[in-house]
Design a protein around this motif. Structure first.
Motif, PDB file in Angstrom:
ATOM      1  N   GLU A  15      -6.861  12.143   6.302  1.00  0.00           N
ATOM      2  CA  GLU A  15      -7.828  11.078   6.056  1.00  0.00           C
ATOM      3  C   GLU A  15      -7.676  10.445   4.669  1.00  0.00           C
ATOM      4  O   GLU A  15      -7.651   9.216   4.539  1.00  0.00           O
ATOM      5  CB  GLU A  15      -9.268  11.597   6.230  1.00  0.00           C
ATOM      6  N   SER A  16      -7.580  11.265   3.631  1.00  0.00           N
ATOM      7  CA  SER A  16      -7.472  10.724   2.265  1.00  0.00           C
ATOM      8  C   SER A  16      -6.206   9.891   2.102  1.00  0.00           C
ATOM      9  O   SER A  16      -6.238   8.805   1.516  1.00  0.00           O
ATOM     10  CB  SER A  16      -7.490  11.841   1.223  1.00  0.00           C
ATOM     11  N   GLU A  17      -5.103  10.386   2.608  1.00  0.00           N
ATOM     12  CA  GLU A  17      -3.838   9.657   2.513  1.00  0.00           C
ATOM     13  C   GLU A  17      -3.914   8.336   3.278  1.00  0.00           C
ATOM     14  O   GLU A  17      -3.438   7.305   2.811  1.00  0.00           O
ATOM     15  CB  GLU A  17      -2.701  10.520   3.045  1.00  0.00           C
ATOM     16  N   PHE A  18      -4.540   8.363   4.453  1.00  0.00           N
ATOM     17  CA  PHE A  18      -4.710   7.148   5.241  1.00  0.00           C
ATOM     18  C   PHE A  18      -5.538   6.128   4.467  1.00  0.00           C
ATOM     19  O   PHE A  18      -5.174   4.944   4.377  1.00  0.00           O
ATOM     20  CB  PHE A  18      -5.384   7.474   6.576  1.00  0.00           C
ATOM     21  N   GLU A  19      -6.644   6.552   3.883  1.00  0.00           N
ATOM     22  CA  GLU A  19      -7.524   5.644   3.149  1.00  0.00           C
ATOM     23  C   GLU A  19      -6.822   5.053   1.920  1.00  0.00           C
ATOM     24  O   GLU A  19      -7.009   3.876   1.609  1.00  0.00           O
ATOM     25  CB  GLU A  19      -8.804   6.372   2.746  1.00  0.00           C
ATOM     26  N   LYS A  20      -6.010   5.839   1.240  1.00  0.00           N
ATOM     27  CA  LYS A  20      -5.291   5.353   0.055  1.00  0.00           C
ATOM     28  C   LYS A  20      -4.315   4.235   0.399  1.00  0.00           C
ATOM     29  O   LYS A  20      -3.995   3.404  -0.449  1.00  0.00           O
ATOM     30  CB  LYS A  20      -4.538   6.491  -0.621  1.00  0.00           C
ATOM     31  N   ARG A  21      -3.846   4.197   1.629  1.00  0.00           N
ATOM     32  CA  ARG A  21      -2.886   3.163   2.036  1.00  0.00           C
ATOM     33  C   ARG A  21      -3.477   1.759   1.911  1.00  0.00           C
ATOM     34  O   ARG A  21      -2.758   0.781   1.869  1.00  0.00           O
ATOM     35  CB  ARG A  21      -2.428   3.403   3.474  1.00  0.00           C
ATOM     36  N   PHE A  22      -4.795   1.648   1.839  1.00  0.00           N
ATOM     37  CA  PHE A  22      -5.444   0.338   1.790  1.00  0.00           C
ATOM     38  C   PHE A  22      -5.754  -0.126   0.374  1.00  0.00           C
ATOM     39  O   PHE A  22      -6.159  -1.277   0.183  1.00  0.00           O
ATOM     40  CB  PHE A  22      -6.719   0.355   2.641  1.00  0.00           C
ATOM     41  N   ASP A  23      -5.562   0.708  -0.625  1.00  0.00           N
ATOM     42  CA  ASP A  23      -5.888   0.335  -2.004  1.00  0.00           C
ATOM     43  C   ASP A  23      -5.223  -0.977  -2.418  1.00  0.00           C
ATOM     44  O   ASP A  23      -5.865  -1.869  -2.956  1.00  0.00           O
ATOM     45  CB  ASP A  23      -5.500   1.440  -2.979  1.00  0.00           C
ATOM     46  N   ASP A  24      -3.936  -1.114  -2.197  1.00  0.00           N
ATOM     47  CA  ASP A  24      -3.215  -2.319  -2.601  1.00  0.00           C
ATOM     48  C   ASP A  24      -3.275  -3.414  -1.548  1.00  0.00           C
ATOM     49  O   ASP A  24      -3.237  -4.599  -1.873  1.00  0.00           O
ATOM     50  CB  ASP A  24      -1.746  -1.987  -2.889  1.00  0.00           C
ATOM     51  N   ARG A  25      -3.376  -3.043  -0.303  1.00  0.00           N
ATOM     52  CA  ARG A  25      -3.352  -4.032   0.784  1.00  0.00           C
ATOM     53  C   ARG A  25      -4.547  -4.973   0.743  1.00  0.00           C
ATOM     54  O   ARG A  25      -4.421  -6.155   1.042  1.00  0.00           O
ATOM     55  CB  ARG A  25      -3.334  -3.332   2.143  1.00  0.00           C
ATOM     56  N   LEU A  26      -5.700  -4.455   0.400  1.00  0.00           N
ATOM     57  CA  LEU A  26      -6.904  -5.280   0.459  1.00  0.00           C
ATOM     58  C   LEU A  26      -6.832  -6.450  -0.506  1.00  0.00           C
ATOM     59  O   LEU A  26      -7.281  -7.552  -0.181  1.00  0.00           O
ATOM     60  CB  LEU A  26      -8.150  -4.433   0.193  1.00  0.00           C
TER      61      LEU A  26
END
Length: 102
Positions: A15-26
């Motif tokens: 879950e944490s790794e999945f959520e981190k994937r959006f830090d730069d994308r947003l």
């Protein structure tokens, strides 16, 4: 306005790794014409995250999917071990909004 929803299964422990994937994308999608809002919903019960993006129109969403920015943020997809699939993808037109009045 339309809402694009992706239903993504995420493996327990990722879950944490999945959520981190959006830090730069947003920050990339926020600059796109027609973008209104993005929401990432973490499951309280179950394994599926819901990714919801709000757009002014279907055309502005489609322009996003054809853009170089879209290709850039989607070039490193999550590994199958993290998101074993299948994903659900839906597009809805907003026909009614109800909000609490101040």
């Amino acid at each position: 306005m339309i809402v694009v929803a992706n239903r993504v299964p995420v493996t327990k422990g990722c879950e944490s790794e999945f959520e981190k994937r959006f830090d730069d994308r947003l920050s990339v999608v926020e600059r796109m014409p027609g973008f209104i809002r993005n929401e990432i919903l973490r499951p309280i019960v179950g394994d599926y995250y819901i990714l919801m993006t709000h757009w002014e129109s279907q055309e502005t969403f489609e322009a996003w999917t054809q853009s170089e920015e879209f290709k850039q943020v989607h070039k490193n997809m999550a590994p199958k071990e993290m998101c074993p699939g299948p994903n659900g993808f839906e597009i809805h037109e907003v026909i009614l909004v109800s909000e609490r009045k101040p």
